[in-house]
Scaffold this motif. Structure first.
Motif, PDB file in Angstrom:
ATOM      1  N   ARG A  11      -8.384   3.305   0.051  1.00  0.00           N
ATOM      2  CA  ARG A  11      -9.060   3.297   1.348  1.00  0.00           C
ATOM      3  C   ARG A  11      -8.664   4.525   2.146  1.00  0.00           C
ATOM      4  O   ARG A  11      -7.518   4.959   2.121  1.00  0.00           O
ATOM      5  N   CYS A  12      -9.634   5.053   2.866  1.00  0.00           N
ATOM      6  CA  CYS A  12      -9.334   6.126   3.802  1.00  0.00           C
ATOM      7  C   CYS A  12      -8.900   5.491   5.116  1.00  0.00           C
ATOM      8  O   CYS A  12      -9.560   4.587   5.627  1.00  0.00           O
ATOM      9  N   GLY A  13      -7.775   5.988   5.646  1.00  0.00           N
ATOM     10  CA  GLY A  13      -7.231   5.434   6.880  1.00  0.00           C
ATOM     11  C   GLY A  13      -7.865   6.005   8.145  1.00  0.00           C
ATOM     12  O   GLY A  13      -7.564   5.555   9.247  1.00  0.00           O
ATOM     13  N   ASN A  14      -8.720   7.013   7.953  1.00  0.00           N
ATOM     14  CA  ASN A  14      -9.416   7.594   9.101  1.00  0.00           C
ATOM     15  C   ASN A  14     -10.531   6.634   9.533  1.00  0.00           C
ATOM     16  O   ASN A  14     -11.486   6.431   8.789  1.00  0.00           O
ATOM     17  N   PRO A  15     -10.406   6.058  10.743  1.00  0.00           N
ATOM     18  CA  PRO A  15     -11.381   5.052  11.172  1.00  0.00           C
ATOM     19  C   PRO A  15     -12.813   5.582  11.197  1.00  0.00           C
ATOM     20  O   PRO A  15     -13.758   4.830  10.981  1.00  0.00           O
ATOM     21  N   ALA A  16     -12.950   6.887  11.456  1.00  0.00           N
ATOM     22  CA  ALA A  16     -14.290   7.464  11.507  1.00  0.00           C
ATOM     23  C   ALA A  16     -14.914   7.581  10.119  1.00  0.00           C
ATOM     24  O   ALA A  16     -16.119   7.788   9.989  1.00  0.00           O
ATOM     25  N   CYS A  17     -14.084   7.449   9.088  1.00  0.00           N
ATOM     26  CA  CYS A  17     -14.578   7.621   7.716  1.00  0.00           C
ATOM     27  C   CYS A  17     -14.608   6.276   6.992  1.00  0.00           C
ATOM     28  O   CYS A  17     -15.670   5.758   6.677  1.00  0.00           O
ATOM     29  N   GLY A  18     -13.433   5.709   6.767  1.00  0.00           N
ATOM     30  CA  GLY A  18     -13.362   4.375   6.181  1.00  0.00           C
ATOM     31  C   GLY A  18     -13.838   4.277   4.741  1.00  0.00           C
ATOM     32  O   GLY A  18     -14.171   3.209   4.241  1.00  0.00           O
ATOM     33  N   ARG A  19     -13.876   5.403   4.055  1.00  0.00           N
ATOM     34  CA  ARG A  19     -14.313   5.392   2.660  1.00  0.00           C
ATOM     35  C   ARG A  19     -13.412   4.503   1.813  1.00  0.00           C
ATOM     36  O   ARG A  19     -12.203   4.442   2.011  1.00  0.00           O
ATOM     37  N   GLN A  20     -14.024   3.856   0.857  1.00  0.00           N
ATOM     38  CA  GLN A  20     -13.267   2.928   0.015  1.00  0.00           C
ATOM     39  C   GLN A  20     -13.802   2.985  -1.404  1.00  0.00           C
ATOM     40  O   GLN A  20     -15.008   3.014  -1.622  1.00  0.00           O
ATOM     41  N   GLU A  21     -12.907   3.057  -2.376  1.00  0.00           N
ATOM     42  CA  GLU A  21     -13.358   3.001  -3.761  1.00  0.00           C
ATOM     43  C   GLU A  21     -12.367   2.248  -4.625  1.00  0.00           C
ATOM     44  O   GLU A  21     -11.232   2.021  -4.214  1.00  0.00           O
ATOM     45  N   SER A  22     -12.842   1.875  -5.794  1.00  0.00           N
ATOM     46  CA  SER A  22     -11.989   1.112  -6.696  1.00  0.00           C
ATOM     47  C   SER A  22     -10.878   1.992  -7.258  1.00  0.00           C
ATOM     48  O   SER A  22     -11.097   3.166  -7.527  1.00  0.00           O
ATOM     49  N   VAL A  23      -9.703   1.412  -7.429  1.00  0.00           N
ATOM     50  CA  VAL A  23      -8.621   2.191  -8.039  1.00  0.00           C
ATOM     51  C   VAL A  23      -8.793   2.280  -9.542  1.00  0.00           C
ATOM     52  O   VAL A  23      -8.134   3.065 -10.199  1.00  0.00           O
ATOM     53  N   PRO A  38       0.832  -1.207   0.000  1.00  0.00           N
ATOM     54  CA  PRO A  38       0.000   0.000   0.000  1.00  0.00           C
ATOM     55  C   PRO A  38       0.868   1.260   0.000  1.00  0.00           C
ATOM     56  O   PRO A  38       1.966   1.255   0.554  1.00  0.00           O
ATOM     57  N   PHE A  39       0.373   2.301  -0.636  1.00  0.00           N
ATOM     58  CA  PHE A  39       1.102   3.569  -0.574  1.00  0.00           C
ATOM     59  C   PHE A  39       0.125   4.730  -0.397  1.00  0.00           C
ATOM     60  O   PHE A  39      -1.040   4.646  -0.790  1.00  0.00           O
ATOM     61  N   ALA A  40       0.627   5.777   0.235  1.00  0.00           N
ATOM     62  CA  ALA A  40      -0.230   6.914   0.585  1.00  0.00           C
ATOM     63  C   ALA A  40      -0.430   7.844  -0.608  1.00  0.00           C
ATOM     64  O   ALA A  40       0.438   7.954  -1.471  1.00  0.00           O
ATOM     65  N   LEU A  41      -1.574   8.480  -0.642  1.00  0.00           N
ATOM     66  CA  LEU A  41      -1.860   9.484  -1.660  1.00  0.00           C
ATOM     67  C   LEU A  41      -1.799  10.877  -1.042  1.00  0.00           C
ATOM     68  O   LEU A  41      -2.028  11.032   0.149  1.00  0.00           O
ATOM     69  N   THR A  42      -1.505  11.848  -1.895  1.00  0.00           N
ATOM     70  CA  THR A  42      -1.446  13.218  -1.376  1.00  0.00           C
ATOM     71  C   THR A  42      -2.820  13.890  -1.413  1.00  0.00           C
ATOM     72  O   THR A  42      -3.037  14.892  -0.731  1.00  0.00           O
ATOM     73  N   ASP A  43      -3.741  13.310  -2.213  1.00  0.00           N
ATOM     74  CA  ASP A  43      -5.058  13.924  -2.330  1.00  0.00           C
ATOM     75  C   ASP A  43      -5.855  13.767  -1.035  1.00  0.00           C
ATOM     76  O   ASP A  43      -5.755  12.735  -0.383  1.00  0.00           O
ATOM     77  N   PRO A  44      -6.655  14.780  -0.698  1.00  0.00           N
ATOM     78  CA  PRO A  44      -7.524  14.630   0.481  1.00  0.00           C
ATOM     79  C   PRO A  44      -8.661  13.655   0.192  1.00  0.00           C
ATOM     80  O   PRO A  44      -9.067  13.492  -0.958  1.00  0.00           O
ATOM     81  N   CYS A  45      -9.123  13.008   1.248  1.00  0.00           N
ATOM     82  CA  CYS A  45     -10.238  12.073   1.122  1.00  0.00           C
ATOM     83  C   CYS A  45     -11.507  12.839   0.752  1.00  0.00           C
ATOM     84  O   CYS A  45     -11.808  13.870   1.343  1.00  0.00           O
ATOM     85  N   GLY A  46     -12.249  12.310  -0.223  1.00  0.00           N
ATOM     86  CA  GLY A  46     -13.500  12.950  -0.639  1.00  0.00           C
ATOM     87  C   GLY A  46     -14.583  12.826   0.418  1.00  0.00           C
ATOM     88  O   GLY A  46     -15.588  13.536   0.389  1.00  0.00           O
TER      89      GLY A  46
END
Ligand SMILES: [Zn+2]
Length: 203
Positions: free
Chosen positions: A173-185, A148-156
């Motif tokens: 995937r968003c690493g913020n547990p309160a959010c947890g948003r996930q989308e296809s690459v 896995p690698f981090a992105l510089t873009d903010p989570c939508g």
């Protein structure tokens, strides 16, 4: 600025970021295609589009590894299938040098991807899906686990800079547990349920 305009601008940024990431996958795949020829793992490198510094083995050749051959064949097929469609969508006529070669084909597709998306998001997504899938399989064939690698873009979803690409599962995937948003690459056509509407594309 009205809400609709704001939304379409954030969508445009989302597409732009996706195209940028996928171009990197295509360029990595081009490098891996060459590296796998000598059964040499291409690991440790990410981003950038430069020719990798890989070294031919000095010793005897490793035994033939079927999964390596299979992945290389599939990459060649992928280029054979999609390169003509890219050229067609770009209305490029005539024969270019090295049009049938795999590595130049992949690099050409990487260059053209923003323009492909501007004309057909569906074709862009098909190309993206293949690029992400083949790149992770090429990594496996080279004996690596795609990390896995981090992105510089903010989570939508939550706005935090907490997005991670998980190549193995082809998701962001968003690493913020309160959010947890996930989308296809692999595409931009698959929008999340909370954001209906049509895609506005400006690349
Ligand atoms: Zn989030």
């Amino acid at each position: 600025m009205d809400v609709k305009k704001q939304w379409s601008e954030s969508e445009a940024r989302r597409v732009e970021a996706h195209v940028k990431r996928t171009r990197e996958r295509l360029r990595d795949l081009a490098d891996r295609y060459i590296a796998l020829e000598g059964h040499i793992p291409a690991g440790g490198r990410r981003g950038g589009g430069d020719v990798p510094a890989f070294h031919a083995p000095a010793g005897p050749r490793a035994p033939l590894r079927v999964e390596v051959v299979d992945v290389r064949d599939e990459v060649a097929l992928y280029v054979r299938d999609f390169l003509p469609r890219v050229r067609l969508s770009m209305r490029l006529k005539g024969i270019t040098r090295g049009a049938g070669d795999v590595r130049p084909g992949l690099l050409f597709m990487a260059r053209m991807l923003p323009f492909v998306y501007a004309r057909s998001a569906a074709l862009g997504d098909e190309i993206s899906r293949g690029a992400w899938d083949l790149e992770r399989r090429a990594a496996w064939a080279a004996g690596e686990v795609p990390r896995p690698f981090a992105l510089t873009d903010p989570c939508g979803g939550c706005g935090l800079h907490s997005l991670w690409v998980v190549p193995e599962r082809m998701v962001i995937r968003c690493g913020n547990p309160a959010c947890g948003r996930q989308e296809s690459v692999s595409g931009v056509s698959v929008t999340v349920a909370s954001q209906p509407g049509r895609l506005t594309l400006r690349v």
